[in-house]
Enzyme design. Structure first.
Site, mmCIF file in Angstrom:
data_model
loop_
_atom_site.group_PDB
_atom_site.id
_atom_site.type_symbol
_atom_site.label_atom_id
_atom_site.label_comp_id
_atom_site.label_asym_id
_atom_site.label_seq_id
_atom_site.Cartn_x
_atom_site.Cartn_y
_atom_site.Cartn_z
ATOM 1 N N MET A 69 27.766 62.768 -4.850
ATOM 2 C CA MET A 69 28.801 63.500 -5.092
ATOM 3 C C MET A 69 28.245 65.198 -5.225
ATOM 4 O O MET A 69 27.343 65.326 -6.091
ATOM 5 C CB MET A 69 29.444 63.391 -6.648
ATOM 6 C CG MET A 69 29.834 62.010 -6.700
ATOM 7 S SD MET A 69 30.599 61.485 -8.121
ATOM 8 C CE MET A 69 32.024 62.304 -8.500
ATOM 9 N N GLY A 87 16.171 62.066 -5.329
ATOM 10 C CA GLY A 87 17.146 61.574 -6.080
ATOM 11 C C GLY A 87 18.295 61.268 -4.777
ATOM 12 O O GLY A 87 19.368 60.414 -5.095
ATOM 13 N N PHE A 91 23.370 68.253 -8.091
ATOM 14 C CA PHE A 91 22.517 68.594 -7.096
ATOM 15 C C PHE A 91 22.834 69.759 -6.267
ATOM 16 O O PHE A 91 21.752 70.464 -5.621
ATOM 17 C CB PHE A 91 21.978 67.559 -5.952
ATOM 18 C CG PHE A 91 22.940 66.724 -5.172
ATOM 19 C CD1 PHE A 91 23.718 67.640 -4.083
ATOM 20 C CD2 PHE A 91 23.302 65.562 -5.397
ATOM 21 C CE1 PHE A 91 24.482 67.150 -3.369
ATOM 22 C CE2 PHE A 91 24.463 65.153 -4.428
ATOM 23 C CZ PHE A 91 25.015 65.817 -3.333
ATOM 24 N N GLY A 107 24.814 59.132 -5.961
ATOM 25 C CA GLY A 107 26.169 58.704 -5.554
ATOM 26 C C GLY A 107 26.835 59.923 -4.404
ATOM 27 O O GLY A 107 27.927 59.723 -4.172
ATOM 28 N N GLU A 160 33.817 61.379 -13.770
ATOM 29 C CA GLU A 160 33.940 60.614 -12.342
ATOM 30 C C GLU A 160 34.403 59.213 -12.563
ATOM 31 O O GLU A 160 33.749 58.589 -13.384
ATOM 32 C CB GLU A 160 32.584 60.602 -11.763
ATOM 33 C CG GLU A 160 31.902 59.451 -11.190
ATOM 34 C CD GLU A 160 30.492 59.525 -11.068
ATOM 35 O OE1 GLU A 160 29.741 60.597 -11.040
ATOM 36 O OE2 GLU A 160 29.907 58.468 -10.259
ATOM 37 N N ASN A 212 28.137 67.130 -11.633
ATOM 38 C CA ASN A 212 26.986 66.484 -11.011
ATOM 39 C C ASN A 212 26.171 67.671 -10.482
ATOM 40 O O ASN A 212 26.456 68.540 -9.647
ATOM 41 C CB ASN A 212 27.436 65.525 -9.868
ATOM 42 C CG ASN A 212 28.634 64.727 -10.162
ATOM 43 O OD1 ASN A 212 29.666 65.244 -10.543
ATOM 44 N ND2 ASN A 212 28.347 63.536 -10.169
ATOM 45 N N HIS A 268 21.231 62.647 -14.746
ATOM 46 C CA HIS A 268 21.034 63.881 -14.718
ATOM 47 C C HIS A 268 20.499 64.584 -15.549
ATOM 48 O O HIS A 268 20.591 65.408 -16.585
ATOM 49 C CB HIS A 268 22.657 64.605 -14.802
ATOM 50 C CG HIS A 268 23.634 63.902 -13.842
ATOM 51 N ND1 HIS A 268 25.076 64.242 -14.152
ATOM 52 C CD2 HIS A 268 23.544 63.223 -12.783
ATOM 53 C CE1 HIS A 268 25.714 63.801 -13.067
ATOM 54 N NE2 HIS A 268 25.114 63.094 -12.370
ATOM 55 N N GLY A 328 15.448 70.795 -10.789
ATOM 56 C CA GLY A 328 16.293 70.515 -11.974
ATOM 57 C C GLY A 328 15.636 71.032 -13.417
ATOM 58 O O GLY A 328 16.344 71.204 -14.284
ATOM 59 N N GLU A 330 4.398 63.855 -1.959
ATOM 60 C CA GLU A 330 5.591 62.903 -2.575
ATOM 61 C C GLU A 330 4.754 61.572 -2.932
ATOM 62 O O GLU A 330 4.093 60.896 -2.166
ATOM 63 C CB GLU A 330 6.597 62.529 -1.493
ATOM 64 C CG GLU A 330 7.733 61.554 -1.809
ATOM 65 C CD GLU A 330 8.434 61.938 -3.058
ATOM 66 O OE1 GLU A 330 8.810 62.849 -3.237
ATOM 67 O OE2 GLU A 330 8.278 60.911 -3.890
#
Ligand code: FDA
Length: 504
Positions: free
Chosen positions: A117, A110, A482, A115, A356, A480, A442, A470, A35
């Site tokens: 969501m 991320g 994820f 957020g 949203e 959204n 996104h 992604g 990472e």
């Protein structure tokens, strides 16, 4: 030759990466995660791990001299941003020519900055976007698995109706309903019970203290607390931080050899390492995984990669916009930073939109209703390798976002008309601008499932090389993303472990 050998390497620690590492670890495969960002668990001088949104410091941003907040202005004044020292902070804004992309940097990708969501896409749209994936299997098995392992939860509806912290969302719901539009509650990985205790004053505040895009000090179940904690718990997975993979090549024996730069948090190069592995999983995100593959194809270290690498990118139709409310209709000085409602007009055949209802936790009354609209924009961008800069450039023009703006505008024009309100033009930079069409949260695509890879993320042209993140999703998923990234990674890794890794 070949440096240190490990059976499996996973690049990145976001959703696709975390799923792959956990399942590899459970299957008994020694796995190294690399990472480029930091592990966010050490408090800074102020006693907090993250710096918060209202007074961002260097911890907020990935090697910038000034923060680059999405809402750059208020009354056209740049009030949100601060000068900072370049540092390995948690949020990056990657600025391409005509599109900027926000991404997380650190253990959890991320999940550290988003957020939270957690939305399962409408099945009919999932089938439209990924027709070759067995939807029954996804909705029966992998979406439920993703939701439970991510620890997705729902807000207590009674509390939502009472609390001052969601007044902004109730105001927007009322205005949407005047235009004949319905809203839906949006699940989240934020611990809703913790948020209630924040409101009571019995625990330190995070969502209720304007924390989100630069990290939540409390309350959010980011990947380091869910998938990655479980992965480390297998005893088979290790994570190296501040390690950025630069190049990938295949050796004669079929193993992959990586060049990896280790830096300190101020950006000083500490070491350049070579690491080799049998199985290589790319989970560096749409931008990161695509760039690694493009570089490998164009510099000839993986010459057999397909011409599909770099293609099929989209911003999930992201458009931000804001409305100005009447003086008698305030949105509240107290706003939770975690969204709880969406306006669902996805079944509108002319202009599908899922918007949203976003907070604007400024600590003062703004009369602003803010939205992140997800629209269905058929336009796609392409990444190309820039040899001089040794990086991927994005071919995407502002014009390509016109269909997304038009869809958002048709929805919010209806809401404005029904409420005799207007747009806010002061929030997205110095010019008069009602729609933010130059950035996204996104990023999707670049190594699309079934095009650059087979139907399970195996990269075409190579054995034991996989995309997990992604980058697999072709530019749009309608909500959204994820949960979809996580569920698809669950599906793919199950097959790959069974057929490629543990099979003898
Ligand atoms: P992800 O981007 O999560 O992880 C990639 C990781 O790889 C990063 O940690 C990166 O540092 C690392 N990396 C990259 N290149 C590397 C290299 N060469 N070497 C080593 N490491 C490398 N989604 C959602 O569903 N609900 C929401 O509420 C939101 N909200 C939201 C807000 C904001 C501000 C942002 C920026 C994003 C969101 N999102 C969101 C989007 C969501 O966070 C995003 O879709 C996922 O994190 C993507 O997951 P991936 O697994 O693709 O990669």
């Amino acid at each position: 030759a070949g440096g240190t050998f490990v059976p499996a390497v996973v690049i990145g620690t976001g959703y696709g990466a975390a799923v792959s590492a956990l399942r590899l670890g459970e299957a008994g495969v020694s796995t190294l995660m690399l990472e480029m960002g930091q592990l966010w668990n050490q408090p800074g001088p102020d006693g907090n791990v993250f710096s918060g949104m209202l007074k961002p410091d260097k911890r907020s941003s990935w090697f910038k001299t000034r923060t680059e907040a999405p809402l750059g202005s208020f009354l056209w004044l740049d009030l949100a941003n601060r000068d900072i020292d370049p540092y390995a902070g948690v949020l990056d804004r990657v600025n391409f020519d005509q599109m900027s992309v926000y991404v997380g940097r650190g253990v959890g990708g991320g999940s550290l900055v988003n957020g939270g969501m957690a939305v399962t896409p409408r099945r009919s749209y999932f089938e439209e976007v990924l027709p070759q994936v067995d939807a029954a299997e996804m909705y029966d098995r992998y979406f439920p698995r993703a939701n439970s392992t991510l620890r997705v939860g729902n807000i207590d509806k009674k509390w939502f109706e009472e609390t001052e912290w969601y007044k902004f969302a109730r105001v927007s719901r009322e205005q949407a309903s005047k235009a004949g539009l319905s809203t839906t509650f949006v699940p989240n990985v934020y611990d809703w019970e913790y948020m209630k205790r924040e409101a009571e004053g019995s625990v330190p505040k995070s969502a209720l203290d304007a924390e989100v895009i630069y990290g939540n000090n409390h309350g959010k179940v980011s990947l380091d607390k869910s998938y990655l904690a479980a992965a480390l718990g297998t005893g088979k997975v290790t994570i190296e931080t501040l390690h950025q993979v630069k190049t990938i090549r295949q050796q004669k024996d079929g193993n992959y050899l990586l060049t990896v730069e280790q830096k300190d948090a101020d950006g000083k190069l500490l070491a350049t390492k070579e690491i080799s592995c049998r199985h290589l999983f790319l989970g560096a995100g749409s931008l990161g995984s695509t760039e690694l593959l493009l570089r490998a194809r164009e510099t000839g270290t993986l010459p057999n990669l397909s011409s599909e690498v770099g293609a099929g990118w989209g911003p999930n139709g992201n458009i931000m916009t804001a409305r100005a409310n009447h003086m008698w209709n305030p949105t509240g000085t107290k706003q939770s930073s975690i969204p709880a409602l969406g306006i669902d007009d996805w079944d509108n055949p002319d202009a599908p939109v899922f918007a949203e209802i976003a907070p604007m936790p400024a600590g003062l009354e703004t009369w602003v209703s803010l939205y992140l609209a997800i629209t269905k924009n058929p336009q796609r961008g392409t990444f190309v390798y820039n040899a001089a800069k040794d990086r991927a450039d994005l071919r995407w023009t502002r014009e390509q976002n016109a269909p997304a703006v038009a869809a958002a505008k048709s929805l919010f024009d209806r809401i404005n008309k029904a409420n005799t309100t207007i747009y806010r033009y002061d929030l997205f930079g110095k010019q008069l601008k009602a729609f933010a069409d130059d950035f996204c949260y996104h990023p999707l695509g670049g190594a699309v499932l079934g095009k650059a890879t087979d139907n399970y993320g195996r990269v075409n042209g190579y054995k034991n090389l996989y995309v997990t993140d992604g980058a697999l999703i072709p530019g749009s998923i309608g909500v959204n993303p994820f949960v979809t990234i996580t569920a698809l990674a669950e599906r793919n890794i199950e097959r790959v472990i069974k057929q490629d890794v543990t099979a003898k």
